[in-house]
Every structure is written in C-alpha cells, then in structure tokens.
Scaffold this motif. Structure first.
Motif, PDB file in Angstrom:
ATOM      1  N   VAL A  11       0.859  -1.069  -0.017  1.00 17.92           N
ATOM      2  CA  VAL A  11      -0.122   0.014   0.032  1.00 17.92           C
ATOM      3  C   VAL A  11       0.740   1.351   0.109  1.00 17.92           C
ATOM      4  CG1 VAL A  11      -1.769   1.337   1.142  1.00 17.92           C
ATOM      5  CG2 VAL A  11      -1.794  -1.059   1.143  1.00 17.92           C
ATOM      6  N   TYR A  12       0.514   2.038  -0.905  1.00 22.22           N
ATOM      7  CA  TYR A  12       1.424   3.449  -0.769  1.00 22.22           C
ATOM      8  C   TYR A  12       0.158   4.377  -1.018  1.00 22.22           C
ATOM      9  CZ  TYR A  12       5.397   1.181  -2.701  1.00 22.22           C
ATOM     10  OH  TYR A  12       6.528   0.400  -3.072  1.00 22.22           O
ATOM     11  N   VAL A  13       0.320   5.273   0.082  1.00 21.86           N
ATOM     12  CA  VAL A  13      -0.902   6.286   0.377  1.00 21.86           C
ATOM     13  C   VAL A  13      -0.280   7.615  -0.432  1.00 21.86           C
ATOM     14  CG1 VAL A  13      -1.907   7.844   2.158  1.00 21.86           C
ATOM     15  CG2 VAL A  13      -1.543   5.472   2.656  1.00 21.86           C
ATOM     16  N   THR A  14      -1.298   8.159  -0.961  1.00 21.79           N
ATOM     17  CA  THR A  14      -1.098   9.602  -1.847  1.00 21.79           C
ATOM     18  C   THR A  14      -2.019  10.588  -1.357  1.00 21.79           C
ATOM     19  OG1 THR A  14      -3.259   8.756  -3.229  1.00 21.79           O
ATOM     20  CG2 THR A  14      -1.081   8.082  -3.958  1.00 21.79           C
ATOM     21  N   SER A  15      -2.871  10.435  -0.324  1.00 15.80           N
ATOM     22  CA  SER A  15      -3.654  11.572   0.281  1.00 15.80           C
ATOM     23  C   SER A  15      -3.826  11.404   1.783  1.00 15.80           C
ATOM     24  CB  SER A  15      -4.839  11.682  -0.643  1.00 15.80           C
ATOM     25  OG  SER A  15      -5.452  12.798   0.025  1.00 15.80           O
ATOM     26  N   PRO A  16      -3.814  12.081   2.569  1.00 15.07           N
ATOM     27  CA  PRO A  16      -3.635  13.863   2.363  1.00 15.07           C
ATOM     28  C   PRO A  16      -2.162  14.100   2.121  1.00 15.07           C
ATOM     29  CG  PRO A  16      -3.954  13.176   4.753  1.00 15.07           C
ATOM     30  CD  PRO A  16      -3.949  11.863   3.806  1.00 15.07           C
ATOM     31  N   MET A  17      -1.166  13.241   2.242  1.00 14.72           N
ATOM     32  CA  MET A  17       0.260  13.394   2.020  1.00 14.72           C
ATOM     33  C   MET A  17       0.849  12.229   1.322  1.00 14.72           C
ATOM     34  SD  MET A  17       2.340  13.485   5.456  1.00 14.72           S
ATOM     35  CE  MET A  17       2.516  11.984   6.601  1.00 14.72           C
ATOM     36  N   PRO A  18       1.786  12.173   0.482  1.00 11.19           N
ATOM     37  CA  PRO A  18       2.344  10.910  -0.262  1.00 11.19           C
ATOM     38  C   PRO A  18       3.145  10.155   0.968  1.00 11.19           C
ATOM     39  CG  PRO A  18       2.939  12.661  -1.653  1.00 11.19           C
ATOM     40  CD  PRO A  18       2.367  13.508  -0.150  1.00 11.19           C
ATOM     41  N   MET A  19       2.941   8.885   1.185  1.00  8.99           N
ATOM     42  CA  MET A  19       3.609   8.258   2.032  1.00  8.99           C
ATOM     43  C   MET A  19       4.051   6.801   1.520  1.00  8.99           C
ATOM     44  SD  MET A  19       1.483   8.473   5.743  1.00  8.99           S
ATOM     45  CE  MET A  19      -0.066   8.008   5.167  1.00  8.99           C
ATOM     46  N   HIS A  20       5.260   6.570   1.365  1.00  6.34           N
ATOM     47  CA  HIS A  20       5.851   5.394   0.841  1.00  6.34           C
ATOM     48  C   HIS A  20       5.728   4.034   1.833  1.00  6.34           C
ATOM     49  CE1 HIS A  20       9.212   2.558  -0.209  1.00  6.34           C
ATOM     50  NE2 HIS A  20       9.156   3.253  -1.462  1.00  6.34           N
ATOM     51  N   LYS A  21       5.729   3.042   1.190  1.00  8.95           N
ATOM     52  CA  LYS A  21       5.519   1.805   2.154  1.00  8.95           C
ATOM     53  C   LYS A  21       6.527   1.708   3.314  1.00  8.95           C
ATOM     54  CE  LYS A  21       7.682  -1.609  -0.485  1.00  8.95           C
ATOM     55  NZ  LYS A  21       8.597  -2.257   0.497  1.00  8.95           N
ATOM     56  N   ASN A  22       7.781   2.001   3.097  1.00  8.61           N
ATOM     57  CA  ASN A  22       8.704   1.893   3.917  1.00  8.61           C
ATOM     58  C   ASN A  22       8.572   3.229   5.196  1.00  8.61           C
ATOM     59  OD1 ASN A  22       9.669  -0.265   2.908  1.00  8.61           O
ATOM     60  ND2 ASN A  22      11.122   0.844   1.715  1.00  8.61           N
ATOM     61  N   PHE A  23       8.030   4.315   4.849  1.00  8.61           N
ATOM     62  CA  PHE A  23       8.005   5.258   5.666  1.00  8.61           C
ATOM     63  C   PHE A  23       6.504   5.168   6.504  1.00  8.61           C
ATOM     64  CE2 PHE A  23       5.130   8.998   6.647  1.00  8.61           C
ATOM     65  CZ  PHE A  23       5.875   9.760   7.255  1.00  8.61           C
ATOM     66  N   ILE A  24       5.742   4.172   6.051  1.00  9.91           N
ATOM     67  CA  ILE A  24       4.508   3.919   6.866  1.00  9.91           C
ATOM     68  C   ILE A  24       4.979   2.769   7.714  1.00  9.91           C
ATOM     69  CG2 ILE A  24       2.118   2.716   6.731  1.00  9.91           C
ATOM     70  CD1 ILE A  24       1.894   3.893   3.852  1.00  9.91           C
ATOM     71  N   GLY A  25       5.818   1.844   7.080  1.00 14.20           N
ATOM     72  CA  GLY A  25       6.181   0.732   8.113  1.00 14.20           C
ATOM     73  C   GLY A  25       7.130   1.233   9.037  1.00 14.20           C
TER      74      GLY A  25
END
Length: 460
Positions: A195-209
């Motif tokens: 999962v790569y989030v694009t909204s409300p701000m872009p979030m890479h999967k490794n950033f989320i993890g």
C-alpha cells in the motif's frame, strides 16, 4: 552542592537572557523586512512568540510540534529544501537545548557523547571533500540524533511523557487508519500489492512501516501514563494491521527483532509466546518473500526490491573504493561526480561510501555503545528506549538510514523515555529523603503532591 546549584542557575538564566536577546534581534529585523518578505515575517513572528512562551515552559514548543515530527512532506519555504519534520525539529531544538531541565541523566550524556564521537569521525570526510551538501548533511545528521534526543528529553523530564507519547500514538493511529482505508480500496480492485498512500500526503510503504513499527513498541509495552487506557491494545492492533498492509519488510524485521530482544532482556511473563507468535513468523515470512524475489527469472525481476538492493550494494562498494579511508563525502549522490545517484539502502554502506572506514568505525562505536547503554534499564521506559533503538538500527541495515521522520522519531521517543525515567528516579529519591513526592507525572505534566510518612518512605 551549593556551587553546583549556582552554576545551574547561571546556565538557566544565561539561556533565558540569550533567548530574549535573539527574540529582540528578530523583532527588529522583522520590522525592517515587513514590506519585502511578509511571509517570512509572519513565520518569524510565530517563532518569536513560541520562544517567548518557552521561557515559562521549556517543553511547550517540543510538545506543540509533536504532530509535525511525523510529516515528511517538503516544507516549500523558498529555496530551503527541508521536510516539515526536519524544520519542526530544528525550531524545537533551540528552546529545548537552551532551557531543558539540567542536569542531563548519565544515560543521555553518554548517548550525546557517543553521537559526538561519530560526528567527529565525519570531520575527515568534510576536509577531504569540500562541498556544500557535505557540510549541511553533517549538521543534519547531528540534529536527527542528538537534537531529537534533547527535544524528547525536555518533554519527558518536564513531566509530559504520557501526553507526548499519547500524541505520537494518536497521530500514528490516524496514519494507520488512512493506510488501512487506502489498502481496502486497493484490495477491492483486486490489487494486493504493498500500500502506497497518496492523500492527504504521499507516504511510501517503508515510511508507513517505519512509523508503525516504532509506535507499536510503545503501545506494546504500555507506559503507565499513556492516555489510551484499555484502548491501548486496540491501538496496537491498528498499527500492526497498517504495518502488515504496507508490506514493508524492513520495518517488519526491525519490529520482530526489537520485540524479541526486549522480551528476552526484560524477562516478560511469556517470552516464548512473543518469539513464537510474533518474531519468528515475521522473520520467516520476510525471508521467504526475499528468497522468492531473488529467485525470479522474468525480464522485470532485476528491478524488484530485493534484486535492486543487491545491485545498489555493489554500486555503493564501487564508489566506496574511490576513497576507502575517508569516503567520497556525505550526500555524494547530490553531486555529479558519479554516474550512479542513489542513497544506499544500508546504513553501513552509506556511511562507508560517504565517510570511509573512519566513518564506519565511528558509526559502529555509536551504535553498539548506544545499545549497551540503553539495555541496562529494565523499567518500562527503559525497555521502550531500548526497543525503538534496536528497531531503528536493524531497519537501517535494510533500508535508507539517514532520512526524515524514520530517523528522528525513534530518538525523540528515546529522549522522552529517558526524561520520564529520570523524573521517576528523582521523585523516588525525594520521597526517600523528605517523605514528600514533589510532582507526579499524571500524563499531562501535572504536579500534584503526595505526602508519605517516614516509615512508608523507608519501606519504599
């Protein structure tokens, strides 16, 4: 003792005077720049106001900026290329370092000296490779570690550990909900990829993890002043689900190893359950997925994450060979000296190619020393500090280490825990000597007193 107390008072009021002088200078400068740069003047005025309020509460700015420490979006202030997280940490650092409660605990002082040792080892590459990005990154790395520790210490030592950690968990939970909702929409379309989030701000999967992993450690160990109470297990499940949906193998491995070593080190009630139900399955699943990617034979297999990392590792070693002892400079991928422009996804290779063997020696000294120092305290706060550090070091060997948010957040949490632990020990000491606990952290920095009889104090 009297001389030591006098020195502390002089340092405190010296810091107050310095902040006042800086605020006055900024106000005078702002008055001259209003017609030319109104946006910068408004920002400057807000900073001056925050600094002025910090004179009454040194933890105000560090706490107020806690949600901003989790935002990796670029700040977009003219020609300044900084993330919102780095900018917020930079602003919060100054009132923290000038007004933070003194003295620092022995553990914090040791960590700061270890960080300074690593930074000193980087001076050789600064001399060998004189360019702007090299100097800027040197200061940036110091801020991400030492700056984050001091900011976190100020929050914890002033009695706001419960509030600070609760805010971070609440913000992480919001990001987790966004990740889960995005993932469910993606799954509904038949796409079960990361999962790569694009909204409300872009979030890479490794950033989320990375965020989910370190915050999950806090929720798992449940410090006493955390404000979620009985809902803490639900928060932990939320964070773990978001981590699983991100499919960030680095973050999964980092969390699994951290939980395993904390379970063994602290002597939790059922360490085998932690190893059997969490650490071993996570490590096994990650090993299988990496093996599958490395074994792929399709035309696009060379571009999957595992094979791409193997290629980057080889390229980083080739670049390191140009300057084995002092490296080719920090942020060398920002220059045009090499055909390859990438940040090595491994802490040792990044430090080695940037600062050579001398830098690697400093980094290893800092990493091992920090782990040893934080592992000594088996209290809840001590184990959170130990856990987030292990998580970050393990994850950093499989991914980019020096990056906004995922590099600084663990050390902010570590600093909060060190400050909270120091406050606990200080209260215990005062109770044993006077029979009165001067201030009990109620999670929001409150300070109600508890009277204890001499007999009860002695029993404690």
């Amino acid at each position: 003792m009297a001389a030591h107390s006098t020195v502390r008072r002089l340092l405190h009021w010296g810091g107050v005077a310095l902040v006042a002088v800086v605020a006055l200078a900024l106000l005078l400068g702002a008055g001259q720049q209003i017609p030319h740069r109104p946006t910068w003047v408004v920002i400057g005025a807000a900073i001056v106001l925050l600094f002025a309020l910090s004179l009454t509460e040194s933890a105000l700015v560090p706490i107020a900026f806690l949600p901003l420490y989790l935002i990796s979006t670029r700040a977009g202030l003219g020609g300044i290329d900084l993330s919102v997280s780095d900018l917020a940490l930079f602003v919060a650092f100054w009132p923290a370092v000038l007004l933070a409660p003194r003295p620092f605990s022995p553990t914090l002082r040791t960590l700061l000296w270890l960080s300074a040792t690593y930074q000193a080892c980087l001076l050789f590459t600064l001399i060998q490779n004189p360019y702007r990005a090299n100097y800027v990154e040197w200061a940036h790395e110091w801020l991400l570690i030492s700056g984050a520790l001091v900011v976190g210490w100020t929050i914890g030592r002033r009695g706001y550990a419960g509030l600070g950690l609760s805010i971070l968990l609440a913000c992480a939970s919001v990001l987790a909900v966004i990740t889960i909702v995005t993932g469910l929409r993606q799954y509904a379309g038949g796409d079960f990829a990361a999962v790569y989030v694009t909204s409300p701000m872009p979030m890479h999967k490794n950033f989320i993890g990375g965020i989910m992993g370190v915050c999950a450690i806090v929720a798992w160990l449940r410090p006493p002043q955390l404000k979620f109470g009985r809902f803490t297990p639900a928060v932990l499940v939320l964070l773990l689900v978001a981590l699983a949906m991100s499919q960030s193998r680095q973050a999964i491995v980092g969390l699994a190893v951290a939980m395993a070593v904390v379970a063994v080190r602290r002597g939790v009630k059922h360490p085998r359950r932690v190893l059997t139900l969490a650490a071993i399955p996570a490590l096994g699943f990650t090993a299988l997925t990496v093996r599958d990617q490395l074994g792929e034979t399709s035309a696009s297999a060379r571009f999957n994450s595992a094979n791409q990392r193997v290629s980057w590792f080889a390229d980083a070693l080739d670049i390191w060979a140009h300057q084995p002892f002092f490296g080719v400079g920090l942020r060398w991928w920002y220059t045009d000296r090499f055909a390859n422009r990438f940040q090595p996804p491994n802490a040792l290779l990044e430090v080695g190619s940037s600062a050579g063997l001398v830098g690697v020696l400093g980094f290893v000294t800092w990493a091992i020393g920090s782990v040893v120092v934080t592992s000594r305290d088996r209290s809840v706060y001590g184990m959170i500090a130990f856990g987030v550090l292990v998580d970050r070091l393990v994850q950093g060997q499989l991914d980019i280490f020096w990056v906004a948010v995922t590099a600084s957040l663990p050390f902010i949490i570590l600093g909060i825990c060190l400050g909270a632990r120091a406050a606990e020990l200080d209260r215990t000491t005062r109770v044993s000597h006077t029979g009165t606990a001067p201030a009990v952290d109620n999670g929001v920095g409150g300070s109600h007193r508890i009277n204890v009889s001499a007999a009860e104090a002695g029993a404690r």
